[in-house]
Design a protein around this motif. Structure first.
Motif, short mmCIF file in Angstrom:
data_model
loop_
_atom_site.label_atom_id
_atom_site.label_comp_id
_atom_site.label_asym_id
_atom_site.label_seq_id
_atom_site.Cartn_x
_atom_site.Cartn_y
_atom_site.Cartn_z
N GLU A 1 0.84 -1.21 0.00
CA GLU A 1 0.00 0.00 0.00
C GLU A 1 0.87 1.25 0.00
OE1 GLU A 1 -3.37 0.06 -0.41
OE2 GLU A 1 -2.97 -2.05 -0.81
N GLN A 2 1.95 1.22 0.74
CA GLN A 2 2.86 2.38 0.80
C GLN A 2 3.47 2.65 -0.58
OE1 GLN A 2 6.64 1.57 2.64
NE2 GLN A 2 6.96 3.72 3.25
N ILE A 3 3.95 1.60 -1.23
CA ILE A 3 4.58 1.76 -2.55
C ILE A 3 3.57 2.35 -3.54
CG2 ILE A 3 5.51 0.47 -4.53
CD1 ILE A 3 6.68 -1.52 -2.39
N LYS A 4 2.35 1.82 -3.52
CA LYS A 4 1.34 2.31 -4.48
C LYS A 4 0.91 3.74 -4.14
CE LYS A 4 -1.57 -1.17 -4.36
NZ LYS A 4 -2.65 -2.11 -4.74
N SER A 5 0.84 4.05 -2.87
CA SER A 5 0.42 5.40 -2.49
C SER A 5 1.47 6.44 -2.90
CB SER A 5 0.15 5.50 -0.98
OG SER A 5 1.37 5.47 -0.27
N LEU A 6 2.71 5.99 -3.08
CA LEU A 6 3.77 6.89 -3.55
C LEU A 6 3.77 7.03 -5.06
CD1 LEU A 6 6.63 5.69 -1.16
CD2 LEU A 6 5.64 7.99 -1.20
N GLY A 7 2.89 6.28 -5.74
CA GLY A 7 2.76 6.41 -7.18
C GLY A 7 3.64 5.45 -7.97
N MET A 8 4.16 4.43 -7.31
CA MET A 8 4.98 3.42 -8.01
C MET A 8 4.16 2.15 -8.18
SD MET A 8 8.68 3.88 -6.07
CE MET A 8 8.00 3.94 -4.39
N LYS A 9 4.58 1.31 -9.14
CA LYS A 9 4.04 -0.04 -9.25
C LYS A 9 4.69 -0.89 -8.15
CE LYS A 9 2.08 0.43 -13.50
NZ LYS A 9 0.63 0.55 -13.64
N ALA A 10 3.92 -1.84 -7.64
CA ALA A 10 4.42 -2.65 -6.52
C ALA A 10 4.71 -4.08 -6.97
CB ALA A 10 3.39 -2.66 -5.39
N GLY A 11 5.92 -4.54 -6.63
CA GLY A 11 6.29 -5.93 -6.91
C GLY A 11 6.64 -6.65 -5.63
N VAL A 12 6.44 -7.98 -5.65
CA VAL A 12 6.84 -8.83 -4.53
C VAL A 12 7.76 -9.92 -5.06
CG1 VAL A 12 6.06 -10.45 -2.75
CG2 VAL A 12 4.75 -8.36 -3.19
N ALA A 13 8.95 -10.02 -4.47
CA ALA A 13 9.91 -11.05 -4.86
C ALA A 13 9.87 -12.21 -3.88
CB ALA A 13 11.32 -10.47 -4.92
N VAL A 14 10.04 -13.42 -4.40
CA VAL A 14 10.07 -14.60 -3.53
C VAL A 14 11.33 -15.43 -3.82
CG1 VAL A 14 7.56 -14.68 -3.33
CG2 VAL A 14 8.66 -16.08 -5.05
N ASN A 15 11.97 -15.85 -2.75
CA ASN A 15 13.18 -16.66 -2.87
C ASN A 15 12.85 -18.06 -3.39
OD1 ASN A 15 15.06 -14.77 -2.07
ND2 ASN A 15 14.89 -15.28 0.11
N PRO A 16 13.88 -18.78 -3.85
CA PRO A 16 13.61 -20.10 -4.43
C PRO A 16 12.87 -21.07 -3.51
CG PRO A 16 15.82 -19.40 -5.00
CD PRO A 16 15.28 -18.37 -4.04
N ASP B 1 1.45 -5.53 -8.80
CA ASP B 1 1.63 -5.42 -10.25
C ASP B 1 2.53 -6.50 -10.82
OD1 ASP B 1 0.22 -2.78 -10.81
OD2 ASP B 1 1.54 -2.23 -9.16
N LEU B 2 3.45 -7.00 -9.99
CA LEU B 2 4.29 -8.10 -10.47
C LEU B 2 4.77 -8.96 -9.31
CD1 LEU B 2 7.71 -7.87 -10.16
CD2 LEU B 2 7.34 -6.07 -11.81
N ALA C 1 -6.77 -17.80 -12.52
CA ALA C 1 -7.96 -18.14 -11.73
C ALA C 1 -8.54 -16.90 -11.06
CB ALA C 1 -7.61 -19.20 -10.68
N LYS C 2 -7.67 -15.99 -10.67
CA LYS C 2 -8.12 -14.77 -9.97
C LYS C 2 -8.38 -13.64 -10.94
CE LYS C 2 -6.54 -15.60 -5.37
NZ LYS C 2 -7.29 -15.02 -4.28
N LYS C 3 -8.17 -13.89 -12.24
CA LYS C 3 -8.32 -12.84 -13.27
C LYS C 3 -7.50 -11.60 -12.90
CE LYS C 3 -12.83 -14.21 -15.14
NZ LYS C 3 -12.95 -15.52 -14.52
N SER C 4 -6.32 -11.85 -12.38
CA SER C 4 -5.43 -10.77 -11.98
C SER C 4 -4.58 -10.33 -13.18
CB SER C 4 -4.53 -11.27 -10.84
OG SER C 4 -3.31 -10.57 -10.83
N SER C 5 -4.14 -9.07 -13.17
CA SER C 5 -3.27 -8.58 -14.25
C SER C 5 -1.81 -8.59 -13.83
CB SER C 5 -3.70 -7.18 -14.67
OG SER C 5 -3.70 -6.34 -13.55
N CYS C 6 -1.53 -9.22 -12.71
CA CYS C 6 -0.17 -9.29 -12.18
C CYS C 6 0.77 -9.99 -13.17
CB CYS C 6 -0.24 -10.07 -10.87
SG CYS C 6 1.31 -10.23 -10.03
N LEU C 7 1.97 -9.42 -13.36
CA LEU C 7 2.95 -10.00 -14.28
C LEU C 7 3.94 -10.90 -13.52
CD1 LEU C 7 3.76 -6.82 -16.42
CD2 LEU C 7 2.19 -8.70 -17.01
#
Ligand code: DX5
Ligand code: ZN
Length: 217
Positions: free
Chosen positions: A101-116, A131-132, A164-170
């Motif tokens: 929420e913080q990242i988006k409120s600053l006007g950036m796209k938000a990504g989440v990275a996950v380790n192997p 967003d990704l 399944a969630k019809k999400s636009s996440c990349l």
């Protein structure tokens, strides 16, 4: 066509301007910028002043991958430095929803990275909010490592979740991508290919970027 995001971790730090110009004149879509703090990962790369300088050298999207602890303390600063996309690690964020929420409120796209080793099931509750997803296909911290094959299974499962969630996440894949394995990565469902060594250590980086872009056509 995949989005190609060369990682400047493998660029020539003595002449970043030349590498930025090369990327600007290439088919690269995004600049992938890897920030490491020596705590979340066992390496230190570059930070805010370098990203501010790169920002002035390109109009392409700056995709900032934070491999740092407590990324929420720095989201503002990375926005000011010119990040368009800010990606934080799920393993570094006990309050991930708040960080997004913080990242988006600053006007950036938000990504989440996950380790192997991290299960993509953990993304289910937030996939609609981001967003990704950056699936790490190596253990983060260093360029030039080998692609972990199990990533292909994770890509396919994540793609199913997104559909399944019809999400636009990349889906972004980061680490060990080569001209030999890129087709299988795209075939599994990836949208964005990050490539460091494969681009910058090749004889002709511009041609290598174009070859990556055309894979899967
Ligand atoms: C690894 C970084 C990657 C890295 C990729 O921690 O997040 O972006 O630079 O480099 P290659 O493509 O060389 O594996
Ligand atoms: Zn990265």
């Amino acid at each position: 066509m995949p989005i190609i995001a060369p990682s400047l971790l493998s660029a020539n730090f003595l002449n970043l301007e030349a590498d930025c110009t090369m990327l600007n004149n290439s088919k690269a879509d995004w600049f992938h910028l890897d920030v490491m703090d020596g705590r979340f990962v066992p390496n230190i790369s570059f930070g805010l002043p370098v990203i501010s300088a790169i920002r002035k050298a390109t109009t392409k999207i700056c995709d900032v991958h934070l491999m740092i602890e407590e990324p929420g303390n720095y989201a503002n600063a990375f926005k000011d430095a010119g990040a368009d996309i800010l990606t934080v690690h799920i393993e570094a964020c006990p309050h991930l929803h708040r960080n997004i929420e913080q990242i988006k409120s600053l006007g950036m796209k938000a990504g989440v990275a996950v380790n192997p080793h991290t299960s993509i099931a953990l993304l289910e509750a937030i996939i609609d909010d981001i967003d990704l997803v950056c699936l790490m296909s190596v253990n983060p911290g260093f360029g030039g490592q080998s692609f972990i094959p199990y990533t292909l299974t994770k890509i396919a499962a994540l793609k199913q979740m997104i559909l399944a969630k019809k999400s636009s996440c990349l889906i972004e894949i980061d680490g060990g991508i080569t001209l030999n394995n890129a087709a299988s990565i795209i075939h599994a469902g990836a949208d964005i290919l990050v490539a460091g060594n494969t681009v910058f250590k090749s004889a002709n980086p511009t041609q290598t970027i174009e070859a990556l872009k055309l894979i899967g056509e």
